[in-house]
Design a protein around this motif. Structure first.
Motif, PDB file in Angstrom:
ATOM      1  N   UNK A 195      29.015 -17.573  21.417  1.00 37.29           N
ATOM      2  CA  UNK A 195      27.767 -17.056  20.856  1.00 37.29           C
ATOM      3  C   UNK A 195      27.799 -15.548  20.626  1.00 37.29           C
ATOM      4  N   UNK A 196      28.746 -14.864  21.233  1.00 39.82           N
ATOM      5  CA  UNK A 196      28.818 -13.411  21.076  1.00 39.82           C
ATOM      6  C   UNK A 196      27.611 -12.698  21.659  1.00 39.82           C
ATOM      7  N   UNK A 197      27.018 -13.274  22.695  1.00 38.98           N
ATOM      8  CA  UNK A 197      25.795 -12.726  23.279  1.00 38.98           C
ATOM      9  C   UNK A 197      25.982 -11.304  23.772  1.00 38.98           C
ATOM     10  N   UNK A 198      27.175 -10.996  24.246  1.00 37.15           N
ATOM     11  CA  UNK A 198      27.402  -9.709  24.893  1.00 37.15           C
ATOM     12  C   UNK A 198      28.308  -8.784  24.062  1.00 37.15           C
ATOM     13  N   UNK A 199      28.360  -9.030  22.777  1.00 36.85           N
ATOM     14  CA  UNK A 199      29.214  -8.191  21.925  1.00 36.85           C
ATOM     15  C   UNK A 199      28.558  -6.839  21.684  1.00 36.85           C
ATOM     16  N   UNK A 200      29.272  -5.745  21.931  1.00 37.85           N
ATOM     17  CA  UNK A 200      28.679  -4.425  21.705  1.00 37.85           C
ATOM     18  C   UNK A 200      28.711  -4.044  20.236  1.00 37.85           C
ATOM     19  N   UNK A 201      27.819  -3.160  19.864  1.00 36.82           N
ATOM     20  CA  UNK A 201      27.895  -2.543  18.544  1.00 36.82           C
ATOM     21  C   UNK A 201      28.934  -1.430  18.606  1.00 36.82           C
ATOM     22  N   UNK A 202      29.541  -1.159  17.463  1.00 40.29           N
ATOM     23  CA  UNK A 202      30.632  -0.190  17.438  1.00 40.29           C
ATOM     24  C   UNK A 202      30.540   0.627  16.155  1.00 40.29           C
ATOM     25  N   UNK A 203      31.157   1.770  16.157  1.00 42.18           N
ATOM     26  CA  UNK A 203      31.245   2.603  14.957  1.00 42.18           C
ATOM     27  C   UNK A 203      32.707   2.656  14.561  1.00 42.18           C
TER      28      UNK A 203
END
Length: 752
Positions: free
Chosen positions: A33-41
């Protein structure tokens, strides 16, 4: 009334159950589910002025290259809209990467890109003129896809590799020059590098334009004597074979020559760098002069590094070289991309471990050391570069702790003043901590991406329990604005039933302090004895015990803690940021001291009342799989369970450059290989052992696991095995990671 009370209780129970479920980490949430995927630059490309950058932006099927201002983050221009351009097939272009010409009036875009190995790919390249909005292919695509396309400093020419030959395309007159004509798969490579150079020296492009574009220097690999490695790909009724040249430890390497092509004279010449010798050329680089090329030469033992300077003004003559840098070591020397020739064309910068710690030095072009620019019992981790207009160096370093990394600047102008005043050959060095300017305000782990002018940098800060905080700073360390705080993910983390990572050290019987982290269950009871699992890498080049974000594995470790396990990681001898002696202590005996240290770790933690010493496990990937396999054999008295993913099981099966850097050849060091390869100690296995591998691993070959299986069977040892068809060293894609982590989790639960 009774009905209402029952309903209220039911609602309360429902809310409680839902909250508990929300606080429960699961493999589905992590890997599906990618529940804990961080945003990134990511994808930021600094423009030459250093105050603007570009990014590729997608909206549906439309792609854009947008220009932004660093200071404000506002978009100031849209340079490309994919809908404005058609490819040779008449369809709207879709690009995977792009690069600018030096004056930024043209852009190269890669379409239909195909991955080859870790860093290499091939694609069809177009050049877009931003003034006329004209798009054109750099070559006839029917002849085959291109690799490594790069603009000349003169803008109108693009060099590229196709089918192992080097070409130059003139975009103005639409002509193509074939620089080489002897390229052949499995034999001769021009302008690119072979598998082992790409993997172990970390680069794929093997050609370099001179500063003014009058010449192009390129690698020529003769890999005809390198043995083939064959991999079966299970994709059809009859599996297909993929073969490539892979030099294993002690076997033949490619013969590597360096050529220079003069565009005006249409002449090429080989530089006399002893191409037939058993040696490496890990880097080449132009000075500020179109007639001077520097070549790094490294002997096969990788303990003697030279910089050779070649004058290539006349390509019709035999080119000789002179040595401007010479370094030797009793162990090994690692190369990097930090060779910088200063604009005065009299000095260069380089970093080395020669004083026992990794530091930056300045030399003149005669080979004289001018100054050691950084010094102290700490390590420069990454050298970002030099702002020669402001006489500043920028780098990250592990000064405050080997667990952390900070970003610094250093004014090197005083070095010039002292040197010019005293005429001394070497400026006396001292511990430079007091002269550094720390640019990142917090501890933790920081990494910077500087603009080309060094006016700005984007800082990526993480901590053990904190995902990425990404912010823009100026070169003086003033924070300008946040780019990404990951506040939403941090809020999720704060609401989870997790435990903070605790850091510590313990002392071994050899009087060595080893760093570790530990995660305990949230409801930790010090009177209870918990099972514990060690998460290990343990090899040169990577530390696991750092105050930094561990990505998806962080949540897997926390999930195991929620299930009642203690999770631990230890950095044994041979790991980074504690000086050369600590890192190089494993020389010629990879696995020996590291295994001793992990047995010491098992004893130390097993003696803690809150850990059940009879339920200790280990899991590792790649070098960590090697360490796990040693723990389960040579350390079988201490570890009940082990999971080895893509492990090296005998260093004789691994590639020449990496293995021989630390072990020399099997012919020279048979004892070092044999006494530290788990394949030779399978008779000692007595715990639960799971081997996992991808069948298409071009790096640590599936052969390692197959040979381990054979040895285990011959020793009548039971074990578990799982193979992921057609997966490489990363073992990912589709449902693969979810399946892999489910299998590992179940194995831990069943056996600890």
């Amino acid at each position: 009334m009774i009905y209402r009370v029952s309903l209220a209780i039911f609602c309360l129970l429902s809310v409680t159950v839902a909250t508990a479920q929300d606080n429960k980490i699961s493999i589905e949430k992590i890997w599906k589910q990618g529940t804990y995927s961080p945003e990134y630059v990511q994808g930021i490309v600094s423009m030459s002025d250093g105050i603007h950058y570009t990014r590729s932006v997608s909206e549906g099927s439309n792609q854009y290259i947008v220009k932004y201002a660093y200071e404000s983050g506002n978009a100031v221009d849209t340079l490309i809209r994919s809908s404005d351009y058609e490819g040779v097939d008449g369809n709207e272009i879709q690009f995977s990467s792009y690069s600018f010409s030096p004056n930024e009036e043209k852009i190269l875009i890669a379409t239909d890109e195909e991955s080859i190995y870790r860093r290499s790919s091939k694609a069809n390249f177009y050049a877009i003129d931003l003034n006329s909005n004209e798009i054109r292919p750099i070559t006839n695509f029917e002849l085959g896809k291109q690799q490594l396309a790069a603009f000349s400093p003169t803008e109108n020419q693009v060099a590229f590799v196709r089918k192992n030959d080097l070409f130059i395309s003139n975009l103005d007159v639409r002509t193509e020059t074939r620089v080489t004509d002897d390229g052949k798969w499995g034999e001769i490579i021009n302008g690119a590098v072979d598998w082992v150079y790409e993997e172990e020296f970390g680069f794929a492009r093997g050609f370099y334009w001179s500063p003014k574009g009058s010449k192009i220097a390129y690698y020529r690999f003769d890999e005809s004597k390198v043995k083939n490695f064959d991999m079966l790909i299970y994709d059809n009724l009859y599996p297909t074979t993929y073969d490539f040249k892979y030099p294993k430890a002690g076997e033949d390497n490619s013969k590597v020559g360096i050529m220079v092509y003069d565009l005006k004279k249409s002449a090429k010449v080989e530089i006399d760098a002893n191409a037939q010798a058993d040696q490496y050329i890990p880097r080449i680089k132009w000075t500020q002069n179109d007639d001077e090329l520097a070549i790094m030469r490294l002997n096969r033992h990788q303990n003697h590094l030279e910089f050779l300077l070649a004058n290539v003004a006349n390509p019709n003559k035999h080119i000789t070289v002179k040595t401007i840098y010479d370094e030797k070591s009793d162990t090994y020397i690692e190369v990097n991309d930090n060779l910088i020739f200063l604009n005065d064309n009299k000095h260069f910068l380089w970093n080395s471990e020669k004083d026992g710690w990794n530091h930056i030095y300045m030399y003149d072009l005669k080979g004289t050391e001018v100054a050691q620019l950084t010094k102290g019992t700490w390590e420069v981790v990454e050298f970002y570069g030099a702002d020669q207009n402001d006489n500043k160096l920028y780098f990250s370093a592990a000064i405050e702790s080997p667990l952390e990394r900070e970003v610094y600047s250093l004014d090197y102008q005083p070095v010039f003043k002292t040197y010019n005043k005293t005429k001394s050959t070497v400026v006396p060095a001292k511990d430079m901590r007091g002269e550094l300017t720390k640019l990142t305000p917090n501890g933790h782990t920081n990494d910077a991406s500087f603009s080309k002018s060094f006016d700005y940098f984007i800082n990526f800060e993480t901590a053990a329990d904190m995902p990425y905080k990404i912010a823009l700073f100026n070169s003086k360390g003033r924070k300008i604005r946040n780019l990404e705080t990951n506040a939403a993910l941090q809020k999720k983390i704060d609401q989870l039933d997790i435990s903070k990572k605790e850091f510590g050290t313990f002392k071994t019987v050899s009087n060595i302090d080893l760093n570790y982290w530990i995660i305990k269950p949230k409801n930790f009871d010090p009177t209870k004895a918990y099972p514990a699992i060690f998460m290990i890498y343990g090899g040169p080049g990577r530390n696991t015990v750092t105050d930094s974000w561990d990505g998806s594995n962080y949540f897997w470790h926390q999930m195991l803690a929620q299930e009642g396990y203690i999770v631990i990681s230890v950095d044994p001898r041979g790991t980074m940021y504690r000086g050369k002696d600590f890192k190089h202590s494993t020389y010629l005996e990879l696995g020996k001291l590291e295994t001793e240290d992990m047995i010491e770790a098992a004893k130390f933690f097993g003696n803690q009342k809150y850990i059940d010493q009879n339920r200790l496990g280990m899991m590792g990937w790649s070098y960590g799989g090697f360490m796990t396999s040693l723990a389960m054999t040579k350390g079988a008295d201490y570890f009940k369970m082990g999971i080895a993913v893509a492990p090296v099981t005998n260093w004789r099966y691994y590639d020449s450059i990496y293995t021989e850097r630390f072990m020399r050849t099997p012919q020279e060091n048979a004892k070092g290989y044999d006494q530290n390869s788990p394949i030779n100690f399978v008779n000692q296995l007595n715990g639960a052992y799971l081997l996992i591998h991808g069948s298409a691993d071009d790096n640590v070959h599936y052969q390692n696991t197959m040979e381990m299986v054979k040895a285990l069977v011959d020793a009548d040892k039971q074990f578990d095995l799982f193979i992921y068809p057609n997966k490489n060293h990363g073992i990912y894609g589709g449902n693969t990671r979810f399946h892999l982590y489910t299998k590992m989790t179940n194995f831990i639960k069943d056996n600890l």
